[in-house]
Design a protein around this motif. Structure first.
Motif, PDB file in Angstrom:
ATOM      1  N   GLY A   1       1.849  12.956  -8.178  1.00 41.37           N
ATOM      2  CA  GLY A   1       0.765  12.944  -8.310  1.00 41.37           C
ATOM      3  C   GLY A   1       0.221  14.501  -7.491  1.00 41.37           C
ATOM      4  N   MET A   2       0.461  15.888  -8.175  1.00 40.83           N
ATOM      5  CA  MET A   2      -0.135  16.847  -8.133  1.00 40.83           C
ATOM      6  C   MET A   2      -0.321  17.339  -9.404  1.00 40.83           C
TER       7      MET A   2
ATOM      8  N   HIS B   1       0.855  -1.468   0.145  1.00 42.06           N
ATOM      9  CA  HIS B   1      -0.240  -0.204   0.428  1.00 42.06           C
ATOM     10  C   HIS B   1       0.132   1.525  -0.005  1.00 42.06           C
ATOM     11  N   TRP B   2       2.587   0.798   0.109  1.00 39.87           N
ATOM     12  CA  TRP B   2       3.238   2.312  -0.316  1.00 39.87           C
ATOM     13  C   TRP B   2       3.388   2.283  -1.643  1.00 39.87           C
ATOM     14  N   GLN B   3       3.332   1.147  -1.935  1.00 39.27           N
ATOM     15  CA  GLN B   3       3.821   1.817  -3.853  1.00 39.27           C
ATOM     16  C   GLN B   3       2.623   1.753  -4.413  1.00 39.27           C
ATOM     17  N   ARG B   4       3.623   2.742  -5.172  1.00 36.92           N
ATOM     18  CA  ARG B   4       2.117   3.617  -6.445  1.00 36.92           C
ATOM     19  C   ARG B   4       1.905   2.645  -7.402  1.00 36.92           C
ATOM     20  N   GLU B   5       0.513   3.375  -8.060  1.00 35.33           N
ATOM     21  CA  GLU B   5      -0.040   1.980  -8.591  1.00 35.33           C
ATOM     22  C   GLU B   5       0.854   2.018 -10.293  1.00 35.33           C
ATOM     23  N   SER B   6       0.751   3.666 -10.402  1.00 35.15           N
ATOM     24  CA  SER B   6       0.658   3.833 -12.102  1.00 35.15           C
ATOM     25  C   SER B   6       1.733   4.720 -11.770  1.00 35.15           C
TER      26      SER B   6
ATOM     27  N   ASN C   1      12.539   9.906   4.808  1.00 33.97           N
ATOM     28  CA  ASN C   1      13.057  10.974   5.406  1.00 33.97           C
ATOM     29  C   ASN C   1      14.466  11.478   5.492  1.00 33.97           C
ATOM     30  N   PHE C   2      15.379  12.190   5.783  1.00 33.60           N
ATOM     31  CA  PHE C   2      16.604  12.213   6.127  1.00 33.60           C
ATOM     32  C   PHE C   2      17.371  10.554   6.089  1.00 33.60           C
ATOM     33  N   PHE C   3      17.495   9.886   7.391  1.00 38.82           N
ATOM     34  CA  PHE C   3      17.457   9.283   7.478  1.00 38.82           C
ATOM     35  C   PHE C   3      17.346   7.741   6.872  1.00 38.82           C
ATOM     36  N   GLY C   4      16.497   7.955   5.814  1.00 41.56           N
ATOM     37  CA  GLY C   4      16.225   6.991   5.387  1.00 41.56           C
ATOM     38  C   GLY C   4      14.576   6.525   4.867  1.00 41.56           C
ATOM     39  N   TRP C   5      13.643   6.551   5.804  1.00 45.26           N
ATOM     40  CA  TRP C   5      12.825   5.893   6.150  1.00 45.26           C
ATOM     41  C   TRP C   5      11.288   6.081   5.573  1.00 45.26           C
ATOM     42  N   VAL C   6      10.968   5.754   5.443  1.00 45.16           N
ATOM     43  CA  VAL C   6       9.327   5.647   4.482  1.00 45.16           C
ATOM     44  C   VAL C   6       8.364   6.130   5.656  1.00 45.16           C
ATOM     45  N   HIS C   7       7.138   7.376   5.869  1.00 46.67           N
ATOM     46  CA  HIS C   7       6.697   7.404   6.747  1.00 46.67           C
ATOM     47  C   HIS C   7       5.706   6.999   6.404  1.00 46.67           C
ATOM     48  N   GLU C   8       4.048   6.372   7.173  1.00 46.56           N
ATOM     49  CA  GLU C   8       2.805   6.609   6.682  1.00 46.56           C
ATOM     50  C   GLU C   8       2.894   7.865   7.589  1.00 46.56           C
ATOM     51  N   CYS C   9       1.844   9.565   6.524  1.00 46.59           N
ATOM     52  CA  CYS C   9       1.487  10.388   6.166  1.00 46.59           C
ATOM     53  C   CYS C   9       0.327  10.204   6.053  1.00 46.59           C
ATOM     54  N   GLN C  10      -0.606   9.593   5.676  1.00 48.90           N
ATOM     55  CA  GLN C  10      -2.222   9.740   6.101  1.00 48.90           C
ATOM     56  C   GLN C  10      -2.419  10.347   7.131  1.00 48.90           C
TER      57      GLN C  10
ATOM     58  N   PRO D   1       2.836   8.571  -5.137  1.00 49.28           N
ATOM     59  CA  PRO D   1       2.673   9.599  -4.503  1.00 49.28           C
ATOM     60  C   PRO D   1       2.008  11.249  -3.821  1.00 49.28           C
ATOM     61  N   PRO D   2       2.846  11.351  -3.007  1.00 50.03           N
ATOM     62  CA  PRO D   2       2.589  12.021  -1.671  1.00 50.03           C
ATOM     63  C   PRO D   2       1.196  13.430  -2.170  1.00 50.03           C
ATOM     64  N   GLY D   3       1.100  13.037  -3.273  1.00 49.52           N
ATOM     65  CA  GLY D   3      -0.189  13.908  -4.079  1.00 49.52           C
ATOM     66  C   GLY D   3      -1.514  12.920  -3.032  1.00 49.52           C
ATOM     67  N   GLU D   4      -1.475  11.949  -3.757  1.00 48.60           N
ATOM     68  CA  GLU D   4      -2.741  10.586  -3.084  1.00 48.60           C
ATOM     69  C   GLU D   4      -2.403  10.205  -1.760  1.00 48.60           C
TER      70      GLU D   4
END
Lengths: 484, 452
Positions: free
Chosen positions: B124-125, A38-43, B218-227, B254-257
């Protein structure tokens, strides 16, 4: 020039590809485990094109551009001089382009030496006590300089509120003042095209943080009262900022520091020949006198016994204004240029820039109106055609230049000159080119009188003709959309 | 040498046409007592001399082509295909100016439009500008814009954000008197491992908050859940600014999502070599409704008087040269050539190449992390998913470890002790598609030989 080229998206064909990347040489990874689904983009609707498709597309687009390497680019205020090829050769050396900014100091002595030496050279040229190369562009240098002025006033106990800016100034000046929390106060120009001294005296008080002046100013005129202006400003505790966009005129002739100006930015891409790249990357530098030196952004480079190191220990610094150390590869270009010119070459550049501008001014004065009839510096501003023709505007003159094979000059700037036409030839244009350009402008003035429709319909020879800018702004189409 | 083309004869003829005896007469407005200072610059060099001089300076630097490097921390060594340099060095692109005259600048303007389209697709913007100086200044501009739109001045940022971006943010905030709230978004256990404290970000948001700015990864390379953050931000009428790495966006959502209002980023790694940290390429994309508050240059599609498609710089009413002190920003010169390089590289990569590049970074960084974690005395600490970069807890200070690595011909990772003194045993290691397994194994081998 070439005809229209489709968008790269319109050249796309599903399944085509141009990229070449190595296969993984490490054990396979369960992607789902590393990055949950769910963190991967679809397209991702990017274009799919072969390498040759890409090369042809951008080559064709390049052919729809005008450049200094085509012909004369007489844009006033932009200093479009020749960008020596040797600058690109040195900036492309692996010892500069493939160096990482976080490398240990022992492995970057050459880069630090270059920053230190370029700073020293710029200090010699401008007369200032110190210099930072961190700004990424002229306007970025302005932001840095005004924040330093602000830091000085804060240290004195009050940031003050007002910034005085002439009505002829670049738009970046008031915009910068606003970004730094100042109210921009306009000072009018006198009928000589320089700051109106009485008006200035009336505006100066202890709430004025500073003045932002361009020297020579945007009319191409030297501010004759500059020493007195600086004295008056300093008397109320204000500082004077020098927009150094026009420094090309002063090279070797005067050091701005000697005039009393407290801080100056340089546009390395203008004065020191780093190519403009269609609008950047440029490179700025900010030079300051002793008063403002403590506030320079960190880090600076210091040298001790031939060993170079970063200096972060500057407690009054405004901080950082760029991720790293500015547009370093353009600093390499500027340094190469200054090494090439040396003492004599720097002086000749300024002298001939001014000679060329005055030559254009004298040859064109019969056909184009001089708002301020004075010796100019490196650029000349006309108030449109001398003999005004019905319905013909300066924009039409500019567009007609295209049909004569030249890039148009700057139009409608500075704002205080009606129908402004601003020409900056620079020192690298020879007399033949200037004469050909003069002949074209004289012919256009004649056409304005005898066949004005030729001007109004111009250009007819460019890849596109006059574009509908109103619709572009009212119904913006700013991106390609993937088909539904 | 210099580049002045005039012969003495030309010069004399021009002086005669002007009506002055010598060029000195053209400088009469300048006070004589300051005219012609002694510059004291060295004499000029010929081209072979200047190349020799610069080459010698360049050779005093190690470079990442010859020395395997695991440095990232905001500047990444990714592969840039040969066509990029070949095309951007074409004089038509390299030596043109800002496209003020669209009829002679269709090449630059169309590239800007294609670049804007690519940035929108990656993030995604809805809309993007045609570039800014770098990620740090793009993020600072985004924060200023968010403060203008919300008419608030509190800015919430986690301390997992790139530290120099935070510094630039502070510099930019000074003039507008904004208050930056730095949220401690991680803690460190006694064994050196990092623990996520991400909920603190949402907890710091209130009705005075103008915006929250986060970085993904982030700066340390981690991916956060941002919703969750996005939802909290919007519930308080604030804006959500996300700084995203476009290489990671080859695989990440993409952050737009997930509700970003402004997305910024550093496009340098898809455009240019490291270059000692510059030039770089700031990305900036936003929602359509904030279009007229967006800073920077924008190219738009339109038609000429014959009905032919063309491009112009548009929405200039936001810009400093028209709007002066009421402008959205003072930016004018952007990074057009770097944006061109980005557009060429992304065209070459396409969707499959972008995915492959991201997957290579993922696989190689995870391989390196697993190997390092297995070494005695070293441990990898990441509280969640990571890509390209990860934190290693070392048995000694990072400066000691890096000195040892340099003696083995390897540029080790970034010393997080620069960030905070208590992190002086934490190294930020970066692995991209350009680090071969041989390079990685050399790093592992050298680390394995490290004796405390």
């Amino acid at each position: 020039m070439q005809n229209a080229e489709p968008l790269i998206f319109e050249r796309s064909s599903p399944g085509r590809h141009g990229y070449s990347l190595p296969d993984s040489d490490v054990p396979a990874l369960d992607i789902e485990e590393a990055v949950p689904g769910h963190w991967q983009r679809e397209s991702l609707a990017l274009p799919e094109a072969s390498e040759l498709d890409v090369v042809r597309h951008f080559t064709r687009l390049s052919q729809q551009n005008y450049s200094i390497e085509h012909d004369f680019y007489p844009l006033g205020s932009c200093t479009m001089k020749y960008n020596p090829k040797v600058n690109d050769a040195t900036a492309g050396l692996p010892g500069f382009s493939f160096v990482h900014p976080h490398q240990p100091e022992s492995t970057i002595q050459g880069a630090l030496a270059l920053i230190h030496r370029l700073s020293q050279a710029l200090m010699k040229i401008t007369g200032y006590a110190n210099c930072s190369l961190q700004p990424a562009a002229g306007a970025h240098g302005e932001l840095c300089g005004v924040l330093m002025m602000r830091a000085h006033h804060v240290k004195q106990g009050n940031p003050r509120r007002k910034m005085i800016i002439p009505d002829s100034a670049h738009g970046t000046n008031p915009a910068t003042a606003a970004m730094c929390g100042y109210t921009a106060i306009e000072v009018p120009s006198s009928d000589r095209g320089t700051v109106d001294m009485d008006a200035l005296a009336a505006l100066l008080d202890e709430d004025v943080a500073g003045l932002m002046l361009t020297v020579p100013n945007t009319l191409g005129l030297f501010e004759q009262d500059i020493v007195e202006i600086c004295r008056m400003a300093h008397e109320v505790g204000a500082l004077v900022y020098c927009d150094g966009a026009n420094m090309n005129a002063l090279l070797g002739t005067v050091q701005p520091a000697a005039l009393g100006l407290d801080v100056l930015h340089l546009n390395l891409h203008k004065t020191f020949t780093t190519p403009h790249g269609g609008g950047g990357p440029g490179a700025g530098a900010i030079c300051v006198n002793e008063t403002l030196e403590p506030y320079l952004p960190v880090p600076l480079v210091r040298e001790e016994d031939g060993v170079y190191a970063w200096d972060y220990n500057r407690p009054d610094s405004i901080g950082r204004i760029h991720s790293f150390y500015g547009n370093f590869l353009n600093q390499v270009r500027a340094y190469t240029y200054i090494c090439t010119l040396g003492d004599e070459g720097v002086k000749r550049a300024g002298e001939y820039a001014v000679l060329n501008a005055n030559y254009l001014k004298e040859r064109l004065r019969g056909a184009y109106a001089l708002r301020y009839d004075r010796t100019c510096m490196h650029e000349v501003v006309f108030a449109g055609l001398k003999e005004k023709a019905e319905g013909v505007r300066t924009l039409d003159v500019a567009k007609r230049m295209i049909d004569y094979g030249f890039h148009p000059s700057t139009v409608y700037f500075p704002l205080i000159v009606p129908e402004a036409l601003m020409i900056e030839p620079t020192e690298t244009e020879n007399k033949d080119t200037l004469d050909a350009f003069i002949d074209a402008l004289l012919a256009i003035a004649e056409e304005a009188r005898t066949a004005p429709e030729l001007l109004k319909e111009a250009p007819v020879s460019a890849p596109v003709r006059r574009l509908d800018e109103t619709t572009a702004a009212r119904r913006p189409n700013l991106r390609w959309e993937p088909p539904e | 040498m210099d580049y002045v083309p005039h012969s003495n004869e030309d010069r004399e003829a021009m002086l005669r046409a002007i009506g002055v005896a010598g060029s000195e007469d053209l400088f009469h407005d300048i006070p004589t007592d300051v005219r012609h200072p002694h510059l004291d610059l060295p004499p000029g060099m010929s081209e072979p001399e200047v190349i020799r001089h610069l080459n010698a300076l360049g050779q005093q630097n190690s470079n990442v082509l010859e020395t395997p490097s695991f440095l990232g921390a905001g500047c990444y060594n990714h592969f840039i295909p040969s066509i990029v340099n070949a095309l951007i060095l074409r004089g038509e692109f390299l030596t043109s100016y800002t496209p003020y005259q669209p009829e002679l600048s269709q090449g630059t303007l169309q590239v800007m439009y294609e670049f804007q389209s690519m940035v929108c697709l990656l993030t995604g913007m809805d809309v993007a500008n045609a570039s800014m100086y770098d990620e740090a200044t793009a993020t600072a501009e985004a924060v200023l814009t968010a403060c203008s739109i919300t008419k608030r001045s509190k800015v919430v940022v986690p301390d997992t954000f790139h530290p120099t971006t935070l510094e630039v943010l502070e510099t930019y905030a000074e003039g507008r008197e904004l208050s930056l709230v730095r949220v401690p978004a991680f803690t460190i256990d006694d064994d050196g491992s990092f623990r996520d404290n991400w909920d603190a970000v949402s907890a710091a948001i209130d009705d005075d908050t103008a915006c929250v700015a986060v970085q993904v990864p982030n700066f340390f390379g981690w991916v956060h859940e941002c919703q969750d953050i996005a939802d909290t931000v919007h519930a308080h009428g604030a804006m959500f600014v996300v700084s995203a790495d476009p290489v990671a966006l080859g695989i990440l959502t993409p952050p737009g999502e997930y509700g970003a209002d402004i997305v910024t980023g550093e496009g340098h790694s898809l455009a240019l070599p490291p270059g000692f940290g510059g030039p770089r390429l700031g990305l900036y994309a936003t929602r359509k409704k904030y279009l007229r508050q967006m800073p920077g240059r924008v190219s738009g599609m339109t038609k000429d008087i014959d009905g032919k498609r063309g491009f112009v710089m548009t929405l200039q009413a936001r810009e400093q040269h028209i709007r002066r002190e009421k402008a959205t920003s003072n930016i004018c010169t952007n990074e057009a050539l770097a944006a061109l390089a980005f557009t060429i590289n992304v065209s070459w990569l396409g969707p499959a190449g972008m995915r492959k590049k991201a997957e290579l970074c993922l696989a190689k960084s995870h391989y390196a992390a697993a190997q390092i974690d297995a070494l005695p005395g070293f441990s990898v600490t990441a509280p969640g998913p990571y890509i390209k970069e990860f934190v290693v807890h070392c048995p000694a200070t990072v400066s000691d470890v890096n000195e040892h690595l340099l003696a083995h011909g390897v540029l080790g990772g970034y010393d997080l002790g620069n960030l905070r003194a208590e992190l002086d045993r934490h190294m930020l290691v970066c692995v991209t598609e350009l680090n071969t397994r041989q390079d990685i194994d050399r790093l592992i081998g050298a680390l394995g030989e490290f004796n405390t």
